[in-house]
Write an enzyme that holds these catalytic residues in place. Sequence first.
Site, PDB file in Angstrom:
ATOM      1  N   TYR A  67      27.141  41.631  44.484  1.00 51.86           N
ATOM      2  CA  TYR A  67      28.266  42.472  44.908  1.00 51.86           C
ATOM      3  C   TYR A  67      28.033  43.110  46.266  1.00 51.86           C
ATOM      4  O   TYR A  67      26.896  43.343  46.650  1.00 51.86           O
ATOM      5  CB  TYR A  67      28.506  43.569  43.866  1.00 51.86           C
ATOM      6  CG  TYR A  67      28.941  43.086  42.516  1.00 51.86           C
ATOM      7  CD1 TYR A  67      29.425  41.795  42.315  1.00 51.86           C
ATOM      8  CD2 TYR A  67      28.871  43.931  41.409  1.00 51.86           C
ATOM      9  CE1 TYR A  67      29.815  41.371  41.062  1.00 51.86           C
ATOM     10  CE2 TYR A  67      29.270  43.511  40.148  1.00 51.86           C
ATOM     11  CZ  TYR A  67      29.734  42.221  39.984  1.00 51.86           C
ATOM     12  OH  TYR A  67      30.125  41.809  38.740  1.00 51.86           O
ATOM     13  N   GLY A  96      50.427  44.258  37.445  1.00 55.82           N
ATOM     14  CA  GLY A  96      51.756  43.871  37.913  1.00 55.82           C
ATOM     15  C   GLY A  96      51.901  43.864  39.424  1.00 55.82           C
ATOM     16  O   GLY A  96      52.955  43.497  39.952  1.00 55.82           O
ATOM     17  N   LYS A  97      50.834  44.212  40.157  1.00 53.24           N
ATOM     18  CA  LYS A  97      50.983  44.381  41.609  1.00 53.24           C
ATOM     19  C   LYS A  97      51.120  43.066  42.366  1.00 53.24           C
ATOM     20  O   LYS A  97      51.540  43.069  43.526  1.00 53.24           O
ATOM     21  CB  LYS A  97      49.806  45.176  42.171  1.00 53.24           C
ATOM     22  CG  LYS A  97      48.448  44.502  42.049  1.00 53.24           C
ATOM     23  CD  LYS A  97      47.358  45.446  42.572  1.00 53.24           C
ATOM     24  CE  LYS A  97      45.968  44.852  42.408  1.00 53.24           C
ATOM     25  NZ  LYS A  97      44.920  45.797  42.840  1.00 53.24           N
TER      26      LYS A  97
END
Length: 350
Positions: A53, A247-248
Site C-alpha cells: 500500500y 453509488g458514486k
Amino acid sequence: MKFSKLGSSNIDVSRVCLGSMTWGLQNSQQEANQQIDFALSKGINFIDTAELYPVPPSGEKYGLTETYIGNWINANQTKRKDIILASKIAGAGLPYIRNGGIITGEAVIQSVDASLKRLQTDYIDLYQLHWPNRTSPHFSKHRPNKINFTNVDRQQESAQMLEILQALKLCMDAGKIRHCGLSDDTTWGINEYLKLSEQYALPKMVAIQNEFNLLHNKDWPYLIENCVHEDIAFLPWSPLAGGMLSGKYLNGARPEGSRWTMAQRNGLFRATEQCDLAIQQYAKIAADAGITTAQLALNWCDNVDGVTSTIIGATSLNQLEENIAAFDLTLSEQTLSAVDQVIKTYPAPF
C-alpha cells in the site's frame, strides 16, 4: 462496538476493521492520523495494512502506508497495545518488490523485518500472505476456465507453502509476529496450509481475507463453511466493491479525486452494466430503509453468518463515520428479503 475471536487465536477483534490502503495517496499523514484516532474512539481495535500500500500500487509509493502507521505508533506508543495490527507480504508480479518474485521463506523474513521497521513496532499481530504463489480465482478470474487448475504442480505448490510456514515460525519464535493468515486464497489453499501445519508442527493460519460484498459473494457457502469449522476468521475486504456500492460510480460517474480516476493495476473490471443495474436496485432498497447504499452493503456483510470482521476504508472522516455507523443498524426482514431478491437476479454481475 462488538468483537469476535480472530479464528483459533486468543485475540478479540472489533467487528469493524480499519483499512488503510488510501493512506499515502488519497490521504495525507494528518488524515491517516485522524482516521486512526476516530476509529479508536469508536471502539475499533483492528487495523489492516500491507507492504504494497497505498493502492493503486507504485514503486514510488511502495511502503508509504506502513510508514504513516509507524509514524502514528511512534507518536502514540502507549496505545500500541490497544490495537491489533495486521499487515501483508506481497506476492509475485511487482518488479519493485523483490524483483517481482514469488513468496519464499527468505522473502517472508526480509519482508517482516522491513514492515516492522516502517511500522516502528516490535511485532505484528497478524501477518498475511497478500496473494498465493499460484494464480487464484480472484480479481475477476472466478468464472469457469478463467484459470487452469489441472496444470498446477501441486507438489511444488505444497513445498513452497511448507517453506513459507517454516519462515513464519521463525518470525513467531523471534516474537516478530503473533499470528499468520491468508488473503485472496481458496478452500484448497486454506486446507493445504492446515494439513502442513499439523504434519510439521508449524503455525496455523488463523484468518483469510477475500473480496466479499453484495456484488461478489462467491465465498458463500463453501469457503465460509470451511472457515467456520476449521476456526479460520473470515475477513471481507472491499465490502463496497471498490466503492461501487456507495453509488458514486453509477452511470459512468467518476468523481474528482476518487479511486476510479486513477490507473488501476487490474483495470475497472467491476464496471459492468449488470453491476449498475444491481446497484440501482440496492440504492432504492436503502432509500426505502432510510439509510445510505453504503450502509446497506456494510450492514449486510457484517450479518453474513461466518464473517468475523469487515475491512472498511474511507477517504474522509465523514465517510468513515457513515461507514462505522452502518454496523449499529438493524435491517428489517423486508429490507433483507429485498436484498436477497437482487442477489438472485444478479448473482455474479462482474
